[in-house]
Design a protein around this motif. Sequence first.
Motif, PDB file in Angstrom:
ATOM      1  N   LYS A  21       8.650  -2.111  -2.054  1.00 38.61           N
ATOM      2  CA  LYS A  21       9.908  -2.794  -2.372  1.00 38.61           C
ATOM      3  C   LYS A  21      10.605  -3.328  -1.127  1.00 38.61           C
ATOM      4  O   LYS A  21      11.817  -3.193  -0.959  1.00 38.61           O
ATOM      5  N   GLY A  22       9.801  -3.912  -0.219  1.00 34.43           N
ATOM      6  CA  GLY A  22      10.362  -4.545   0.973  1.00 34.43           C
ATOM      7  C   GLY A  22      10.566  -3.618   2.153  1.00 34.43           C
ATOM      8  O   GLY A  22      10.985  -4.073   3.214  1.00 34.43           O
ATOM      9  N   THR A  23      10.265  -2.345   2.019  1.00 36.04           N
ATOM     10  CA  THR A  23      10.380  -1.407   3.133  1.00 36.04           C
ATOM     11  C   THR A  23       8.976  -1.005   3.571  1.00 36.04           C
ATOM     12  O   THR A  23       8.138  -0.655   2.742  1.00 36.04           O
ATOM     13  N   ALA A  24       8.735  -1.075   4.886  1.00 36.67           N
ATOM     14  CA  ALA A  24       7.420  -0.751   5.431  1.00 36.67           C
ATOM     15  C   ALA A  24       7.335   0.729   5.775  1.00 36.67           C
ATOM     16  O   ALA A  24       8.272   1.303   6.343  1.00 36.67           O
ATOM     17  N   TYR A  25       6.205   1.325   5.431  1.00 35.49           N
ATOM     18  CA  TYR A  25       5.913   2.718   5.760  1.00 35.49           C
ATOM     19  C   TYR A  25       4.517   2.766   6.376  1.00 35.49           C
ATOM     20  O   TYR A  25       3.654   1.944   6.021  1.00 35.49           O
ATOM     21  N   ALA A  26       4.288   3.717   7.256  1.00 34.90           N
ATOM     22  CA  ALA A  26       2.971   3.893   7.866  1.00 34.90           C
ATOM     23  C   ALA A  26       2.637   5.379   7.863  1.00 34.90           C
ATOM     24  O   ALA A  26       3.466   6.211   8.242  1.00 34.90           O
ATOM     25  N   LEU A  27       1.444   5.704   7.410  1.00 35.64           N
ATOM     26  CA  LEU A  27       1.022   7.103   7.348  1.00 35.64           C
ATOM     27  C   LEU A  27      -0.481   7.191   7.499  1.00 35.64           C
ATOM     28  O   LEU A  27      -1.196   6.191   7.413  1.00 35.64           O
ATOM     29  N   SER A  28      -0.946   8.404   7.723  1.00 34.41           N
ATOM     30  CA  SER A  28      -2.380   8.623   7.794  1.00 34.41           C
ATOM     31  C   SER A  28      -2.983   8.287   6.437  1.00 34.41           C
ATOM     32  O   SER A  28      -2.426   8.645   5.400  1.00 34.41           O
ATOM     33  N   PRO A  29      -4.135   7.624   6.420  1.00 35.44           N
ATOM     34  CA  PRO A  29      -4.751   7.299   5.135  1.00 35.44           C
ATOM     35  C   PRO A  29      -5.468   8.492   4.506  1.00 35.44           C
ATOM     36  O   PRO A  29      -6.027   8.376   3.427  1.00 35.44           O
ATOM     37  N   LYS A  30      -5.427   9.646   5.176  1.00 35.99           N
ATOM     38  CA  LYS A  30      -6.122  10.834   4.667  1.00 35.99           C
ATOM     39  C   LYS A  30      -5.135  11.874   4.169  1.00 35.99           C
ATOM     40  O   LYS A  30      -4.143  12.183   4.825  1.00 35.99           O
ATOM     41  N   CYS A  31      -5.430  12.437   3.011  1.00 32.07           N
ATOM     42  CA  CYS A  31      -4.610  13.503   2.444  1.00 32.07           C
ATOM     43  C   CYS A  31      -4.725  14.744   3.334  1.00 32.07           C
ATOM     44  O   CYS A  31      -5.826  15.093   3.767  1.00 32.07           O
ATOM     45  N   PRO A  32      -3.617  15.426   3.609  1.00 33.13           N
ATOM     46  CA  PRO A  32      -3.679  16.614   4.465  1.00 33.13           C
ATOM     47  C   PRO A  32      -4.393  17.802   3.816  1.00 33.13           C
ATOM     48  O   PRO A  32      -4.686  18.774   4.488  1.00 33.13           O
ATOM     49  N   HIS A  33      -4.697  17.717   2.529  1.00 38.35           N
ATOM     50  CA  HIS A  33      -5.370  18.831   1.863  1.00 38.35           C
ATOM     51  C   HIS A  33      -6.846  18.882   2.252  1.00 38.35           C
ATOM     52  O   HIS A  33      -7.293  19.815   2.901  1.00 38.35           O
ATOM     53  N   LEU A  34      -7.618  17.864   1.879  1.00 35.04           N
ATOM     54  CA  LEU A  34      -9.053  17.855   2.167  1.00 35.04           C
ATOM     55  C   LEU A  34      -9.491  16.639   2.982  1.00 35.04           C
ATOM     56  O   LEU A  34     -10.677  16.423   3.187  1.00 35.04           O
ATOM     57  N   GLY A  35      -8.534  15.833   3.415  1.00 31.98           N
ATOM     58  CA  GLY A  35      -8.879  14.651   4.199  1.00 31.98           C
ATOM     59  C   GLY A  35      -9.440  13.510   3.370  1.00 31.98           C
ATOM     60  O   GLY A  35     -10.027  12.579   3.907  1.00 31.98           O
ATOM     61  N   LEU A  36      -9.233  13.566   2.061  1.00 26.53           N
ATOM     62  CA  LEU A  36      -9.724  12.504   1.188  1.00 26.53           C
ATOM     63  C   LEU A  36      -8.806  11.283   1.295  1.00 26.53           C
ATOM     64  O   LEU A  36      -7.634  11.411   1.636  1.00 26.53           O
ATOM     65  N   PRO A  37      -9.306  10.085   0.996  1.00 25.62           N
ATOM     66  CA  PRO A  37      -8.494   8.874   1.165  1.00 25.62           C
ATOM     67  C   PRO A  37      -7.335   8.803   0.170  1.00 25.62           C
ATOM     68  O   PRO A  37      -7.489   9.122  -0.997  1.00 25.62           O
ATOM     69  N   MET A  38      -6.181   8.362   0.687  1.00 22.23           N
ATOM     70  CA  MET A  38      -5.002   8.192  -0.171  1.00 22.23           C
ATOM     71  C   MET A  38      -4.691   6.717  -0.426  1.00 22.23           C
ATOM     72  O   MET A  38      -3.690   6.397  -1.038  1.00 22.23           O
ATOM     73  N   LYS A  39      -5.557   5.826   0.033  1.00 22.58           N
ATOM     74  CA  LYS A  39      -5.274   4.389  -0.065  1.00 22.58           C
ATOM     75  C   LYS A  39      -4.997   3.933  -1.487  1.00 22.58           C
ATOM     76  O   LYS A  39      -4.173   3.053  -1.711  1.00 22.58           O
ATOM     77  N   THR A  40      -5.648   4.523  -2.464  1.00 21.16           N
ATOM     78  CA  THR A  40      -5.440   4.087  -3.846  1.00 21.16           C
ATOM     79  C   THR A  40      -4.503   5.018  -4.613  1.00 21.16           C
ATOM     80  O   THR A  40      -4.382   4.898  -5.832  1.00 21.16           O
ATOM     81  N   GLY A  41      -3.826   5.915  -3.885  1.00 16.63           N
ATOM     82  CA  GLY A  41      -2.884   6.814  -4.547  1.00 16.63           C
ATOM     83  C   GLY A  41      -1.719   6.062  -5.168  1.00 16.63           C
ATOM     84  O   GLY A  41      -1.314   4.999  -4.694  1.00 16.63           O
ATOM     85  N   GLU A  42      -1.168   6.619  -6.237  1.00 19.52           N
ATOM     86  CA  GLU A  42      -0.035   5.998  -6.928  1.00 19.52           C
ATOM     87  C   GLU A  42       1.233   6.146  -6.085  1.00 19.52           C
ATOM     88  O   GLU A  42       1.513   7.214  -5.547  1.00 19.52           O
ATOM     89  N   ILE A  43       1.989   5.077  -5.990  1.00 28.04           N
ATOM     90  CA  ILE A  43       3.263   5.111  -5.266  1.00 28.04           C
ATOM     91  C   ILE A  43       4.382   5.075  -6.291  1.00 28.04           C
ATOM     92  O   ILE A  43       4.401   4.243  -7.196  1.00 28.04           O
ATOM     93  N   SER A  44       5.314   6.010  -6.155  1.00 32.78           N
ATOM     94  CA  SER A  44       6.435   6.118  -7.091  1.00 32.78           C
ATOM     95  C   SER A  44       7.750   5.927  -6.345  1.00 32.78           C
ATOM     96  O   SER A  44       7.809   6.048  -5.123  1.00 32.78           O
ATOM     97  N   ASP A  45       8.806   5.632  -7.100  1.00 34.04           N
ATOM     98  CA  ASP A  45      10.123   5.387  -6.506  1.00 34.04           C
ATOM     99  C   ASP A  45      10.830   6.664  -6.059  1.00 34.04           C
ATOM    100  O   ASP A  45      11.779   6.590  -5.290  1.00 34.04           O
TER     101      ASP A  45
END
Length: 167
Positions: free
Chosen positions: A74-98
Motif C-alpha cells: 500500500k505504498g510503503t516499502a519494507y525489506a526483510l530476509s526472504p527466509k522464514c526464521p523457523h526452517l529457512g523456507l522461502p517467504m516470497k509467496t507468503g500472504e501479506i495482511s493489513d
Amino acid sequence: VVALRMASPSAFPMFSRSLLLLSGLGLAAAFAPMPVGRPGLALRMASENVGKVAPGDRKQVKVGDQDVMVVNHKGTAYALSPKCPHLGLPMKTGEISDDGPCITCKFHGSKFRLDTGECVEWSESVMGLPTPKFLSDAIGSVGGAKNSPATVFSATTDADGNIIVEV
C-alpha cells in the motif's frame, strides 16, 4: 572510492579503522572493527537502490552479500530476509495482511510484522493444516527458536519512487 580514518581512534578503541566506499550503483560502507582479543571481526553495511516495486508487489534482490525481499504494501516499502526464521523456507509467496502489516509463511503459518520482524503468531502446523499435539510440538522445536523474529532491513523511498535498502 574514499577512505576515512577515525579522527580519534582512542575515543572508540574497539574500532581500529573505518572505510567508506561510494559506488555509482548505491552507497556501501564497510567498517572493520578490531576489538581486543578478536582480530578480524568485521561489521559490514551496504545500501543499494533496488529500483521501483509497484504497490502490492514484491521482489527478491541482493544487497551486498545479503538476499533481501522488498515488499511494497500500500505504498510503503519494507525489506526483510526472504527466509522464514523457523526452517529457512522461502517467504516470497507468503500472504501479506493489513494487520501490522504482516507476512505469513505459507509453509507453516507463522506470521511476522513487516516493519519490525516481530513474530505475532508462531504456528506449529504443516502447510497450515491442524496437526496432532505430538507432531506440532516436534515441528515447533525444529529450526529457529520459538517466536524468532524475521530479519528486517531499512527501506526508504526516494523522490523518484526508487526503494533504497540498507543491510
